[in-house]
Design a protein around this motif. Structure first.
Motif, short mmCIF file in Angstrom:
data_model
loop_
_atom_site.label_atom_id
_atom_site.label_comp_id
_atom_site.label_asym_id
_atom_site.label_seq_id
_atom_site.Cartn_x
_atom_site.Cartn_y
_atom_site.Cartn_z
N LEU A 9 0.87 -1.18 0.00
CA LEU A 9 0.00 0.00 0.00
C LEU A 9 0.90 1.23 0.00
O LEU A 9 1.97 1.21 0.62
N LEU A 10 0.52 2.27 -0.68
CA LEU A 10 1.39 3.44 -0.83
C LEU A 10 0.87 4.64 -0.05
O LEU A 10 -0.33 4.87 0.02
N SER A 11 1.79 5.39 0.51
CA SER A 11 1.42 6.60 1.25
C SER A 11 2.47 7.68 1.07
O SER A 11 3.67 7.40 1.06
N LEU A 12 2.01 8.91 0.93
CA LEU A 12 2.93 10.05 0.85
C LEU A 12 3.20 10.66 2.23
O LEU A 12 3.96 11.61 2.35
N ASP A 13 2.56 10.11 3.26
CA ASP A 13 2.69 10.67 4.61
C ASP A 13 3.77 9.93 5.39
O ASP A 13 3.49 9.06 6.20
N THR A 14 5.02 10.29 5.16
CA THR A 14 6.12 9.57 5.80
C THR A 14 6.13 9.76 7.31
O THR A 14 6.37 8.82 8.06
N VAL A 15 5.86 10.98 7.76
CA VAL A 15 5.90 11.23 9.21
C VAL A 15 4.78 10.44 9.91
O VAL A 15 4.98 9.84 10.95
N GLY A 16 3.60 10.42 9.30
CA GLY A 16 2.48 9.70 9.90
C GLY A 16 2.74 8.21 10.00
O GLY A 16 2.57 7.60 11.06
N ILE A 17 3.19 7.62 8.91
CA ILE A 17 3.43 6.16 8.93
C ILE A 17 4.59 5.84 9.87
O ILE A 17 4.48 4.93 10.71
N GLU A 18 5.68 6.56 9.77
CA GLU A 18 6.84 6.23 10.61
C GLU A 18 6.52 6.43 12.09
O GLU A 18 6.97 5.64 12.93
N THR A 19 5.78 7.46 12.42
CA THR A 19 5.42 7.68 13.82
C THR A 19 4.51 6.57 14.31
O THR A 19 4.70 6.01 15.40
N ALA A 20 3.51 6.22 13.49
CA ALA A 20 2.53 5.21 13.90
C ALA A 20 3.20 3.88 14.22
O ALA A 20 2.80 3.19 15.16
N VAL A 21 4.20 3.50 13.45
CA VAL A 21 4.79 2.18 13.66
C VAL A 21 5.98 2.21 14.63
O VAL A 21 6.31 1.19 15.23
N ALA A 22 6.58 3.38 14.82
CA ALA A 22 7.75 3.45 15.70
C ALA A 22 7.37 3.19 17.15
O ALA A 22 8.18 2.71 17.94
N LEU A 23 6.15 3.50 17.52
CA LEU A 23 5.73 3.44 18.91
C LEU A 23 5.38 2.03 19.37
O LEU A 23 5.13 1.79 20.55
N LYS A 24 5.34 1.10 18.44
CA LYS A 24 4.76 -0.20 18.75
C LYS A 24 5.49 -0.95 19.86
O LYS A 24 4.83 -1.60 20.68
#
Lengths: 349, 349
Positions: free
Chosen positions: B183-198
């Motif tokens: 799946l593709l996303s242009l929101d790098t900050v959103g995706i990286e933040t969402a998964v970094a916290l796991k």
């Protein structure tokens, strides 16, 4: 000490006796017309037939026709009926309740309208109150609440939602114990929507378990990438539906996610999803589960109808809900369980 | 056919060889300086020592010092290093990469700054590129990806995020298979933040498992109300952190939830949480797990620092993050595992 009257002696109504009673309240447990044998057994033994321990001492039992004796003097009435019983609760129970006794509904669900709205059960009960001129305060609860875990005292946070903060605070004071924690919200539509969708989506997520058993062997180790992916897809669709309902907030999502998580981890909806994933038809699953789970799945059919109507008005896009539409097609058309993976990943975010 | 070069022969880098190779590409697997023995074993046997099946036929193996032979001609370079290796990747690997080869980073994490910002790893790598005048396209992946499940071919949806849609589409075409969906996303900050916290939050959720074993007995049946409640609390806090980072969307939440779910279900962070919940001290857990997991938990300490700084500026409220602060206190101060349930339910929504 308060008097808490719980209507419905099924699993959830009976489980709520524990926090209510262990908090020092008198509890009156009132059966529906379907709970006759359960109430008789509770009365005879002081214990629900499916629970491993006795009810708190100050618990009293009433058959449905004895309800008129149970209601007067109550400080709180909890609706612990299943979705099946919501019409009975509206038409038979609500008119008996005096204005000053607040109601707290444990039943989760939504009903669709011909013009594409999703009404909460509180909306539907409120219509009844309006029609009979009642001013009873209606409230609802959401959050993870597997009944036998509640009986065991496992920690949980329940969200109580309603329109009157003073009523919510009073109910929290009555019900909260050292394991049954209560969070308050004024967003009834948001909380009720977030938790109503759980059975539909839990079925979709549990499909992955059965599909993997078919693919990798019945005794293969559980794999979580697929399950987690579908869980994420569910949250994406729930977020969009919350937005359609006007209330996507971190709090509503939190309660929706937790209720979905618990439904995925244990229970009959999970089992139905696994059986469908293994390749059984929806009719075989209904037979195997004696139809008991599947009433909760009607939510998928109702929400799918709303999505189609909303899409025809340009308010939603059907392609944003591939998981819900897949579950609807399984239930409504007997579609096979295989998941539409390309539809989960095909769109740009 | 494309040439995919994967830097890092640990579990995740090596697992990504499978979709890359099974999609018909040539794969070059390059070890870090810590992967020397693994690369030798792969070269000798055609199989990663921890995987149950051989790599695809057109896979080639390189020691770290042979990297210069692996990079030229690549269509895509995947950074499959752990958080430990991110500085090495930035300082040693990035400068070797020509402008025309895009990079896709599998490493998940955030770094805090003294003024209370949370930088993604892409931000940090981009600073390096800017300083050396490189125009390499930086991208990252998120989503559920337990490595041995990827090797087995369990379905998953990976989110590839970056700034250039044409690059993202090219990477999707190279990597996507019938089980590895992209799946593709242009929101790098959103995706990286969402998964970094796991990892931070998965530890907090897994505490409930160990705490219940202590409370109900080591062989007691698993209970999910408590686990689900903490999962919901995690999503509430992650939503607020995504909002702080400027990107709380259904899509980012979806990827964050799915990555968190998989981390709760299996793996070493889960195990660390269970051990802490059982009553072991953080030092005992570190010893038992050989320190291997806990580097991923540094995220909790970093984010807690940011929350305190942001709170001092009136941008966040510390009391909105009781779970993250609890995990930080366990890691930083050796606080006992018992969860702050009242803080989860004490606030109005």
């Amino acid at each position: 000490m308060a008097i808490v009257t719980i209507i419905g002696a099924g699993m959830i109504g009976s489980a709520l006796v524990f926090p209510a009673g262990e908090n020092g309240n008198q509890v009156r447990l009132v059966g529906t017309p379907f709970d006759r044998e359960t109430v008789s057994a509770c009365r005879a033994t002081g214990r629900h037939p499916k629970f491993p321990r006795d009810f708190p001492a100050d618990t009293h039992y009433y058959q449905a026709e004895e309800m008129d004796a149970a209601i007067p003097g109550s400080d709180l009435i909890i609706g612990g009926i299943s979705s099946f019983g919501i019409d009975w609760f509206r038409d038979v129970v609500l008119p008996k309740i005096p204005d000053e006794i607040p109601v707290l509904l444990a039943t989760k669900g939504l009903q669709d309208t011909p013009d594409g709205k999703l009404l909460t059960y509180l909306d539907i009960l409120q219509q009844k109150l309006n029609s009979i001129g009642s001013r009873v305060s209606l409230n609802a609860m959401g959050g993870p609440c597997i009944s036998h875990e509640l009986v065991a005292g496992d920690h949980t946070v329940a969200a109580f939602c309603g329109k009157d903060l003073s009523v919510l605070r009073k109910m929290k004071a009555i019900m909260e114990t050292d394991y049954y924690h209560v969070l308050l919200s004024l967003d009834t539509v948001g909380i009720e929507t977030a938790v109503a969708l759980k059975n539909a989506y839990a079925l979709g997520i549990a499909l992955t378990i059965g599909l993997n058993q078919r693919r990798f062997g019945p005794d293969s180790e559980p794999r979580f990438n697929s399950q987690a992916t579908v869980f994420g897809q569910a949250i994406r669709e729930i977020s969009l539906l919350l937005d359609y309902q006007g209330g996507v907030t971190p709090e509503n999502l939190s309660i929706g996610v937790s209720d979905l998580f618990v439904t995925v981890c244990a229970g009959r909806t999970r089992l139905a999803g696994i059986l469908l994933g293994q390749g059984k038809t929806i009719d075989e699953v209904k037979k195997e589960l004696n139809g008991l789970t599947l009433e909760s799945l009607i939510i998928a059919v109702r929400v799918a109808r709303v999505i189609r109507i909303a899409a025809s008005k340009g308010l939603l896009r059907v392609e944003d809900f591939p998981l819900l539409m897949h579950v609807d097609a399984i239930l409504s058309e007997g579609k096979p369980a295989e998941l539409p993976w390309e539809e989960f990943s095909g769109q740009m975010m």
